[in-house]
Write an enzyme that holds these catalytic residues in place. Structure first.
Site, PDB file in Angstrom:
ATOM      1  N   GLU A  32       0.857  -1.204   0.000  1.00  0.00           N
ATOM      2  CA  GLU A  32       0.000   0.000   0.000  1.00  0.00           C
ATOM      3  C   GLU A  32       0.882   1.239   0.000  1.00  0.00           C
ATOM      4  O   GLU A  32       0.716   2.135   0.818  1.00  0.00           O
ATOM      5  CB  GLU A  32      -0.903  -0.021   1.241  1.00  0.00           C
ATOM      6  N   CYS A  60     -10.364   0.089   8.030  1.00  0.00           N
ATOM      7  CA  CYS A  60      -9.823   1.384   8.453  1.00  0.00           C
ATOM      8  C   CYS A  60     -10.492   2.545   7.731  1.00  0.00           C
ATOM      9  O   CYS A  60     -10.642   3.630   8.302  1.00  0.00           O
ATOM     10  CB  CYS A  60      -8.318   1.425   8.227  1.00  0.00           C
TER      11      CYS A  60
END
Lengths: 645, 645
Positions: free
Chosen positions: A313, A409
């Site tokens: 990521e 998240c």
């Protein structure tokens, strides 16, 4: 008169800002009535609310507590508190109280709190992976929001107890841990806690974490050896793996480029900017500026999306911005807003506000559906549904918004950004008020001893006109700083009906009016919004020969539902006229862009895969919609970058 | 006179073909003097030669025998035998003898032979993974080559013993295994063995394997359950995993599209074509035709590369041909040559020869460096070196040729194709000779009772002229079929100096001259080779707006060393003149393409990542080189598809 602006800003807190417009208000209502209740419900169902009571979990039953559950529910509490502070809601308030109560029930005598029944000797023993400090950082942010929203100190006191435990536990003293969390967050949170409490130790601890990270000998390396792991989450197989994933590859001050996991990076930069703001640390500010340029001048999508690679990521290298397999996690794009907002206060440079706005209206809001209950984790700029069905390169690429995520998240993060939006619009300078974002609504602030209400009326970002009314209790002199967006050329200003020339009076993105303001004074700002064709730097190899359409701050895309399949074959002639029109019933009310484009005709191709010679082209109508609102209808292809001919 | 051709072909064996030209002969010499000795040496060093003597391996020492070692060394033996059969070489012959001897030493009493000391009860117990039949298929091919090259029967006899064991072991009889290998190869090998020995059981067994594969209940599924594995090579995690990886997802005859691991698929199709040829099985031939179209009309790179995804080294979906992350394994591209060659014999359609040639001159030969000792496993069409340093999407993408591979299937495969090239050039029909490939050299064949030598003089593929001289022992009548390549328009023909009009006499890619040929008769064929701009089908989303340059059968590319960095930003104006020129000292002597292109100027960009408005462009010289010869100089960027403006 217009003047050059002063440059010491402090954000006007969200508590003093009212938002009332056609663009944001419906989204904020959806956030309050759909997103927040939904998120609570899912958290409750998944056991997140009970996780703090450490004895709930039966390993035999599976569904073990997840390492970021404290962070998840804290972000939800924070989001809900921002909402409660501007729009009372008894039901929501009850949910918040219950969530806080559940959470605090799990707190140990010494302040420790975690979502997993860790034996005491494991506390802080695997900082790289377990997110204990990340979690509690979100707890601190939530506690401050709760205090601001409702005046309740229960959570704040609890978080201070944990902060005191951290202060005693971490450091270079005897028996202390010279480490830091695998996921930055607590740094910026400790500065928030410091600002809320005045407790200097919290600021010092934040600075300790910022400075310690990445020093040799590498703390995480030592930690991994101690607990005999082969790399965080066993990801030692990652190619060219290094500690950049956790921002521990180098001390921050030595970093020249944005590298590693994008959310971790930007949370850390944000914390560093906070520390720099509070300590006046010029070197740290310089580091923030350098990394800002790396992110926004060389590693950011036109949507304000960042972290282009799904692998880790992460940021990759300059100008590496793949469209179809791009990542640009919603949380990373939100984190860019955080960082931009902090830098903006430090330097009052419109470049920061431009990026903040770019991310907000595009790569952030793309992360949540108009229904408030469907989300994107990755915000790629091209969708080609078939490609998601094979291989792994596109594993993270969803072409439909999703209901929830294993690692959830993003949904609470976007909820808290939407509910705290008021806090991003205005800043005060010693001599007046700065307006960064044009959002209908109002703010009250103190100009010296005088309370002033400033009201914006606008249909921004759809319309170019912003009418600002100034209502001081009594006439008083102060500076009104107005952002002239970087995307805008030919902005015009009228004060009480009289044109003011902006020429020579735009300094780093702002123009400032200094005068004695009287009740009812009106500023009319015109920010012309022609449809523009944006090119990417020639080094962005994916976008050579292509343009993105932008109008005002809004980046557009083409969807299959409006334009058919094989969008990659569309060509926009250089001189093709494009027109904007507001469609009240499309995608929650949106300005769309219409025009003519070309595509190759299938005639003559038959079943050929390759052929010499030129294909015929035919003219087709195209309709572009705001990128942030894609995938709210029938799923299909989508492109942002359109070939130009 | 010209006539419509007859269509029953048989390849002229490599043993009767001499190659003597400037293009292939140096590569074949390098193959003999560099590649083959090198491959032997590496195999020897790695223990491949000793692996057949099952007691050599000490598990404590690591470096365990690899499942395809028998296949690897067999392919090497096969390659060396083709070379020996056309160009005696005592040293090489000694190495072959030693390799064969080593291999046969490991053969068990009952014929079994494998590179790993498998306990007897494990034999054929994990067909999906262990490659026992794949290995021995290559052994059979090598044995036939050895017989043809030197008349030695030792290996052939040994392979027949193994084939007999297979015949006894596999089938639907009592105690027999109703299975097949995880990696097709033995099917086509058994047909070769049948052709060499006349033993019908081998053909029947090949047909059994072709038909059994993919039937329900799925043999591999049962096998995996029995040995308690979670999927081949534990790859159960593969998204949408199914048995297509092993061509066992469906019976071949039911397959509508090319799917799964490309080498496995194309070896199977080749075996099926062989079975169809020998049995006259029309349904099977139809299956081959259908899968041929799927591969070559919808899933093939312009270079003849196939299998576009590194995930499972597989076909994906129609028109999915990524350039930078493409795969197109050398072995798959070679396998396409095999399949094309077989279909060509069955149907004598120039389309098969076109694809065979396309792959050969581009995607196959790109797999080996001009030095004969550096290789590509994947033959992607774009190289951007930085992208190979991050993430995993480009893990398989090398920007430098490599010395060897952990799984070293490709190097011996390309060696055997180069040394057996003679076998691909000509076919005999009942009434004469067909020429498929224009390669300088000669062939001898029987026209009735008369031996005829046909000689080609040409600088193909660099030059358009092919001079064919016919030398029958005595004047005799036969048909000479000449392929008119699909890429060629305006081919011209002169017979003994007299022009013949080809109009209406090109039938499915061939023109046929039927006459009484006299010694010294000369045919001059002109195949005009203008530089052509090739478009990909509009559905190939990666190549919209782009062209590939092709001249004759050769596809070109741009390399950084000739054209600078950021090749993606180059634009070729539609009317830009392109010229071809032969450069004797460049890349082993190559025709290059020169011209003017445009690229955006960096002027005005400063440090901007995005901007509205148009960049200035500047004219630059470009130089394109044959794709197959890229990466023989300083590594850097490379593109095949060039934007057109």
């Amino acid at each position: 008169m217009l003047t050059i602006c002063s440059r010491q800003l402090a954000p006007v807190p969200w508590t003093r800002v009212e938002i009332a417009d056609r663009f944001w208000q419906p989204r904020r209502e959806t956030n309050r009535t759909v997103t927040l209740p939904l998120e609570y419900e899912i958290n409750e169902k998944n056991g997140v609310l009970d996780a703090y009571v450490w004895d709930w979990w039966d390993p035999a039953k599976g569904n073990p507590p997840w390492r970021i559950w404290v962070g998840d529910i804290s972000k939800w509490i924070e989001a809900a508190c921002y909402s409660l502070g501007t729009r009372p809601d008894a039901e929501l308030a009850a949910l918040v109280d219950h969530a806080v109560e559940s959470m605090l029930k799990g707190q140990k005598e010494d302040g420790y709190l975690y979502s997993n029944p860790l034996p005491r000797e494991w506390r802080f023993a695997n900082l790289q992976e377990l997110h204990e400090l990340y979690d509690i950082g979100h707890g601190m942010e939530a506690a401050v929001a709760r205090l601001q929203a409702t005046g309740q100190r229960d959570m704040l006191d609890a978080m201070c107890r944990y902060a005191d435990l951290l202060d005693a536990t971490f450091g270079h003293g005897e028996g202390q841990i010279p480490g830091y969390d695998g996921h930055p967050e607590v740094e910026l949170a400790l500065v928030k806690l410091y600002r809320a409490t005045g407790e200097r130790r919290y600021l010092d601890l934040a600075k300790f974490f910022v400075d310690e990270r990445g020093r040799e000998p590498n703390y995480f390396k030592q930690e991994m050896e101690k607990i005999e792991r082969d790399g965080i989450f066993h990801m030692g197989w990652y190619k060219n793996w290094n500690y950049s994933y956790c921002q521990a590859h180098q001390p921050l001050r030595e970093q020249q480029e944005a590298f590693g996991h994008a959310v971790r990076a930007l949370y850390l930069y944000s914390g560093a900017a906070d520390v720099a703001a509070e300590t006046g640390d010029a070197e740290l500010l310089d580091t923030c500026r350098r990394l800002w340029r790396s992110v926004t001048h060389r590693r950011m999508y036109v949507t304000g999306g960042v972290g282009s690679s799904p692998h880790g990521e992460a940021f990759t290298f300059d100008y590496d911005l793949p469209n179809e397999t791009g990542y640009a996690e919603t949380c990373a794009n939100i984190a860019l807003v955080f960082f931009a907002h902090r830098m903006l206060q430090l330097e009052a440079d419109g470049e920061y506000a431009d990026v903040m706005e770019r991310a907000l209206y595009n790569g952030v809001m793309s992360g949540i559906g108009l229904d408030g209950k469907s989300f994107f984790y990755a915000n790629h700029l091209t969708a080609y549904p078939q490609s998601t069905l094979v291989g792994h390169a596109a594993d993270h690429v969803a072409v439909r918004r999703q209901g929830w995520f294993g690692c959830a998240c993003c949904p609470p993060n976007i909820a808290r950004l939407i509910s705290s939006l008021g806090g991003y619009i205005y800043s005060t300078a010693p001599d007046g008020l700065f307006i960064h974002l044009y959002v209908g609504g109002s703010v009250t602030f103190q100009a010296g001893d005088t309370s002033v209400k400033v009201t914006q009326r606008t249909d921004y970002p759809w319309d170019e006109k912003v009418v600002i009314t100034v209502q001081p209790e009594i006439p008083c002199e102060f500076t009104l700083g107005l952002r002239i967006p970087g995307w805008c050329r030919g902005a015009r200003l009228r004060l009480n009906g009289k044109s003011l020339s902006l020429k020579d009076f735009i300094d780093r993105g702002y123009t400032c009016i200094i005068r004695e303001w009287r009740p009812g004074d009106t500023v009319e700002l015109i920010l012309p919004m022609p449809i523009e064709r944006i090119e990417a730097n020639p080094r962005v190899r994916m976008n050579c020969g292509k343009v993105a359409l932008r109008r005002g701050p809004v980046v557009y895309c083409l969807e299959e539902i409006d334009n058919g399949k094989e969008l990659a074959d569309l060509m926009l002639p250089r001189d093709a006229e494009l027109t904007a029109e507001y469609r009240p019933r499309l995608l929650g009310g949106s300005v769309v862009i219409r025009g003519k484009a070309l595509r190759r005709s299938a005639v003559g191709w038959n079943d050929a895969l390759y052929r010499a010679g030129r294909s015929k082209v035919k003219e087709v109508d195209i309709l572009a919609v705001p990128y942030a609102r894609w995938a709210n209808r029938t799923p299909g292809e989508m492109i942002v970058w359109i070939r130009e001919r």
